[in-house]
Design a protein around this motif. Structure first.
Motif, short mmCIF file in Angstrom:
data_model
loop_
_atom_site.label_atom_id
_atom_site.label_comp_id
_atom_site.label_asym_id
_atom_site.label_seq_id
_atom_site.Cartn_x
_atom_site.Cartn_y
_atom_site.Cartn_z
N GLN A 153 -4.91 33.75 -41.45
CA GLN A 153 -4.49 32.49 -42.49
C GLN A 153 -4.43 33.33 -43.70
OE1 GLN A 153 -3.21 30.13 -40.88
NE2 GLN A 153 -4.15 30.25 -39.01
N SER A 154 -4.83 34.28 -43.74
CA SER A 154 -5.14 34.32 -45.54
C SER A 154 -3.83 35.00 -45.94
CB SER A 154 -6.03 36.08 -45.38
OG SER A 154 -7.05 36.47 -44.75
N ASP A 155 -4.02 34.93 -47.37
CA ASP A 155 -2.38 34.53 -48.03
C ASP A 155 -2.23 35.95 -48.02
OD1 ASP A 155 -3.28 35.73 -50.52
OD2 ASP A 155 -4.39 34.13 -50.12
N CYS A 156 -0.28 36.32 -48.68
CA CYS A 156 0.34 37.37 -48.48
C CYS A 156 -0.06 38.30 -49.64
CB CYS A 156 1.77 37.09 -48.91
SG CYS A 156 2.98 38.60 -49.12
N ASN A 158 -2.91 38.19 -50.56
CA ASN A 158 -4.62 39.01 -50.24
C ASN A 158 -4.23 40.07 -49.50
OD1 ASN A 158 -7.43 37.63 -50.91
ND2 ASN A 158 -7.07 36.57 -50.42
N ARG A 159 -3.43 40.11 -48.85
CA ARG A 159 -2.78 41.33 -47.43
C ARG A 159 -2.41 42.58 -48.11
NH1 ARG A 159 -0.47 36.52 -45.10
NH2 ARG A 159 2.12 37.99 -45.25
N LEU A 196 5.36 35.05 -45.65
CA LEU A 196 3.94 33.82 -46.82
C LEU A 196 3.36 33.01 -45.67
CD1 LEU A 196 6.78 32.83 -49.45
CD2 LEU A 196 5.24 34.22 -49.42
N GLY A 197 3.47 33.28 -44.31
CA GLY A 197 2.92 32.93 -43.93
C GLY A 197 2.46 34.00 -42.18
N ASN A 198 1.57 33.06 -41.03
CA ASN A 198 1.48 33.66 -39.49
C ASN A 198 2.84 33.49 -38.51
OD1 ASN A 198 0.75 31.19 -38.37
ND2 ASN A 198 -1.00 31.77 -40.02
#
Length: 368
Positions: A153-156, A158-159, A196-198
């Motif tokens: 669930q980490s945001d873009c 962060n990744r 931006l999401g999963n």
């Protein structure tokens, strides 16, 4: 009847079998469900499963995942309907009871099409075009039946901007309630194209556990990574620490009170680290799991290169096998599953850079 009579041996057939035994007598998925639903209250979440490695995790017998003492762990067929929140807790408790019966699990990381395509394109043009999408993992039973689904669930930001210091958020849900989610989890690849999401809706599935790591600036022995693991009610199951080590990959697992219960160690001189490839001993990286008090080996975990194709086009996609061995407590088993996911994020989540060979530098694929 859905479950075996009280006192029946754990491997005995069900009264109305829900799944045939496979792989040398291992119970099938239906049998695991029936045995979990028919398990006595004494085998609820925090209760020992009869082995020395299964102390009650601070919860009295019968108190499993928020189910009141004396309350039924699974309603009989035709029983009155219960409140949705109570039903959700019962379903989570059943999943933990099923986990208590499993000797091992297999973790399969999903290969995202967009992430892989950008990486391959970067290799072809000689530029770094890596783009990290949200990781997804299917946790299977030893027989290969899908059991849990873990979604990052980490945001873009962060990744992609903070690879080593990044915050980590992972939700793990029970498969079986949402057919669309089941199809997404069991598909050959991850077709999510939303950076931006999963691309996954977990609102119709029962949560099994969550993992959370804060953003941490880590340098050598300073501010080492810690990830918290919680149950569906938000109560802490335990923590996993990545202590500093000169070369090895070491991890410490703690209970909710901060007491060390398990330790895992992966040596730095393994063929799978020095020369990874999809063949022979170079295909695997092993981690021994020891009891923190006695130092006795109680289980093991290994990273596996899935196949030649994934190794060539997406060498950051790996599979894991977790053998619980003498670990009987389902909470501790859940922590070992979380350890497998955490190891992947810490050391095997970055795609190897094939464009740096021209300047004499190298990328081992794992860092401190």
């Amino acid at each position: 009847p859905m479950g075996a009579p009280m006192g029946a041996p754990m491997g005995a057939p069900m009264g109305a079998p829900m799944g045939a035994a496979k792989m040398g007598g291992m119970p099938g998925m239906g049998q695991l469900l029936g045995m979990a639903m028919g398990a006595p209250a004494a085998r609820a979440m925090g209760a020992p499963m009869g082995g020395p490695m299964a102390p009650a995790m601070g919860a009295p017998a019968g108190m499993a995942m928020g189910v009141p003492m004396g309350g039924p762990m699974a309603p009989a067929m035709g029983a009155p309907m219960v409140a949705p929140r109570q039903m959700a807790m019962i379903q989570a408790a059943d999943a933990y009871n099923m986990l208590a019966l499993m000797p091992a699990v297999k973790i399969e990381e999903k290969m995202n099409v967009l992430e892989t395509a950008m990486g391959v394109l970067g290799d072809l043009v000689g530029q770094d075009m890596d783009f990290n999408m949200a990781n997804k993992y299917v946790i299977n039973t030893p027989e290969g039946h899908p059991f849990l689904f873990a979604v990052e669930q980490s945001d873009c930001l962060n990744r992609n901007c903070c690879p080593d210091c990044r915050a980590i958020d992972i939700d793990v849900v029970v498969l079986g309630q949402d057919q669309r989610l089941y199809n997404q989890a069991t598909g050959a690849v991850d077709w999510s194209f939303n950076p931006l999401g999963n691309g996954i809706d977990l609102s119709y599935s029962q949560k099994f556990m969550s993992m959370h790591k804060e953003f941490q600036v880590t340098c050598c022995c300073f501010n080492r990574p810690i990830i918290n693991v919680t149950d569906p009610s938000g109560q802490l199951i335990g923590r996993i620490r990545d202590p500093w080590a000169c070369c090895d990959m070491n991890f410490t697992i703690e209970d909710p009170h901060g007491e060390e219960i398990l330790k895992a160690r992966g040596g730095c001189c393994q063929p799978g680290l020095i020369c990874p490839c999809p063949f022979g001993p170079c295909r695997e990286v092993h981690f021994d799991v020891d009891d923190a008090k006695s130092g006795t080996k109680v289980g093991k975990l290994k990273k596996i290169v899935p196949d030649c194709l994934k190794f060539i086009i997406a060498d950051n996609v790996d599979n894991y096998e977790v053998e619980f061995g003498h670990v009987q407590n389902p909470h501790w088993k859940a922590l070992l599953i979380a350890l497998g996911l955490f190891i992947d994020f810490r050391y095997f989540n970055e795609r190897s850079d094939k464009n740096e060979s021209h300047d004499g530098s190298s990328d081992s694929g794992w860092s401190d």
